[in-house]
Design an enzyme around this catalytic site. Sequence first.
Site, mmCIF file in Angstrom:
data_model
loop_
_atom_site.group_PDB
_atom_site.id
_atom_site.type_symbol
_atom_site.label_atom_id
_atom_site.label_comp_id
_atom_site.label_asym_id
_atom_site.label_seq_id
_atom_site.Cartn_x
_atom_site.Cartn_y
_atom_site.Cartn_z
ATOM 1 N N LYS A 35 0.684 -1.163 0.090
ATOM 2 C CA LYS A 35 0.147 -0.140 -0.005
ATOM 3 C C LYS A 35 0.998 1.117 -0.141
ATOM 4 O O LYS A 35 2.110 1.129 0.255
ATOM 5 C CB LYS A 35 -1.030 0.225 1.105
ATOM 6 C CG LYS A 35 -0.153 -0.014 2.658
ATOM 7 C CD LYS A 35 -1.155 0.058 3.686
ATOM 8 C CE LYS A 35 -0.372 0.162 5.114
ATOM 9 N NZ LYS A 35 -1.498 0.342 6.258
ATOM 10 N N ARG A 130 -11.186 1.120 14.003
ATOM 11 C CA ARG A 130 -11.032 1.557 12.631
ATOM 12 C C ARG A 130 -12.282 1.154 11.893
ATOM 13 O O ARG A 130 -13.295 1.557 11.504
ATOM 14 C CB ARG A 130 -9.825 1.802 12.025
ATOM 15 C CG ARG A 130 -8.701 2.360 12.949
ATOM 16 C CD ARG A 130 -7.437 2.675 11.998
ATOM 17 N NE ARG A 130 -6.798 1.306 11.317
ATOM 18 C CZ ARG A 130 -5.677 1.196 10.881
ATOM 19 N NH1 ARG A 130 -4.901 2.201 10.863
ATOM 20 N NH2 ARG A 130 -5.308 0.021 10.511
ATOM 21 N N TYR A 256 18.060 29.513 9.888
ATOM 22 C CA TYR A 256 16.997 30.343 10.317
ATOM 23 C C TYR A 256 16.516 30.123 11.738
ATOM 24 O O TYR A 256 16.848 29.109 12.333
ATOM 25 C CB TYR A 256 15.605 29.747 9.773
ATOM 26 C CG TYR A 256 15.513 30.189 8.126
ATOM 27 C CD1 TYR A 256 15.329 31.412 7.859
ATOM 28 C CD2 TYR A 256 15.582 29.369 7.110
ATOM 29 C CE1 TYR A 256 15.280 31.846 6.175
ATOM 30 C CE2 TYR A 256 15.498 29.484 5.718
ATOM 31 C CZ TYR A 256 15.312 30.726 5.267
ATOM 32 O OH TYR A 256 15.369 30.995 4.143
ATOM 33 N N MET A 304 14.021 24.630 3.470
ATOM 34 C CA MET A 304 13.630 23.986 2.431
ATOM 35 C C MET A 304 14.476 23.150 1.494
ATOM 36 O O MET A 304 13.996 21.980 1.139
ATOM 37 C CB MET A 304 12.678 24.973 1.552
ATOM 38 C CG MET A 304 12.085 24.639 0.293
ATOM 39 S SD MET A 304 11.329 25.858 -0.743
ATOM 40 C CE MET A 304 9.918 26.369 0.470
#
Length: 365
Positions: A35, A130, A256, A304
């Site tokens: 999956k 679930r 940062y 990033m």
Amino acid sequence: MPRPILATIHPAAVHHNLERARRAAPDARVWAVVKANAYGHGIERVFEGLRAADGFALLDLAEAERVRALGWRGPILLLEGVFEPRDLELCSRLGLWHAVHCDAQIDWLAAHKTQVPHRVFLKMNSGMNRLGFTPERYRSAWARLNALPQVDEISCMTHFSDADGPRGIAHQVQAFQAATQDLPGERCIANSAALLRHGGDAQVRLDWVRAGIVLYGSAPDHPERRAADWDLQPTMTLASRIIGVQQLQAGDTVGYGSRFTAQGPLGIGIVACGYADGYPRHCDTGTPVLVNGVRTRTIGRVSMDMLAVDLTPVPGAGLGAEVTLWGRAANGAVLPIDEVAQAGGTIGYELMCALAPRVPVVVQD
């Protein structure tokens, strides 16, 4: 020239981990769970490593079509069953087994016109809360399915909520056994954590086990046990290179927010990898990383596109030095993905699945 970041998938390690799962649950057949695009690895990339599985378990019809397109003619199980009535036609055409976990899915089967009876796994909610029928309703759901000419064979399954935790599985095993007593059909209850920790117990391994994260070299019970403790090999390596070097003095800060302040002279390397590549932003100073196969640490906040590493343990490293964010370095040293995930407050599963589309991927044995 492209950025030097690269993810490498190792099918031979996937195969090794599949065989490890077999050894953990002797005599049981193994569903290879693929999956989420094989936990972020890519179904097509790991398929050769999983050919020896007894079946493939996945979530949706698109993934099932991909497995069939690879030439697989054995069992395929839809772990959540069908999502709407028209899916049953494709299940018949592809020869899929599918879970049944609610009354609506039984209703859809009852209304389905087919010449090919379905093989289903009736799911019990034994405590996960679930999907599935409660133990009190399980036998009546089984009887409804058994009365349908559209259903050929009914197997029984459930899912453990705490196979890798302190509560354990005994209460769920007991509930499953009580509700399925004397019902015909195969049984499947063990996930990766259960098959590693309890696979020697015939009451747990039963007819089938679902090997998921274990196939991809991550320990389901980390940090209690490491992947190496279970003889699991890393199946994904994320690597990059140093693209810049800075020499800090006492008082200099990095990144940062200036979250790291040098206490004295310090060489750092700037690595072409950031959270836009799938590396967790929450990994703060001290997260393990390998530079030229030598363990060191990250410095400051992940940005990033870049992060910084401490070059103290590898003073000779400079521009172009290999950086292993997780997986296996060129010299054979291994940085388990679970360690990086723990530093980022998450789990190895998430890092695998979160690998960004912009990261090139190659397959290598």
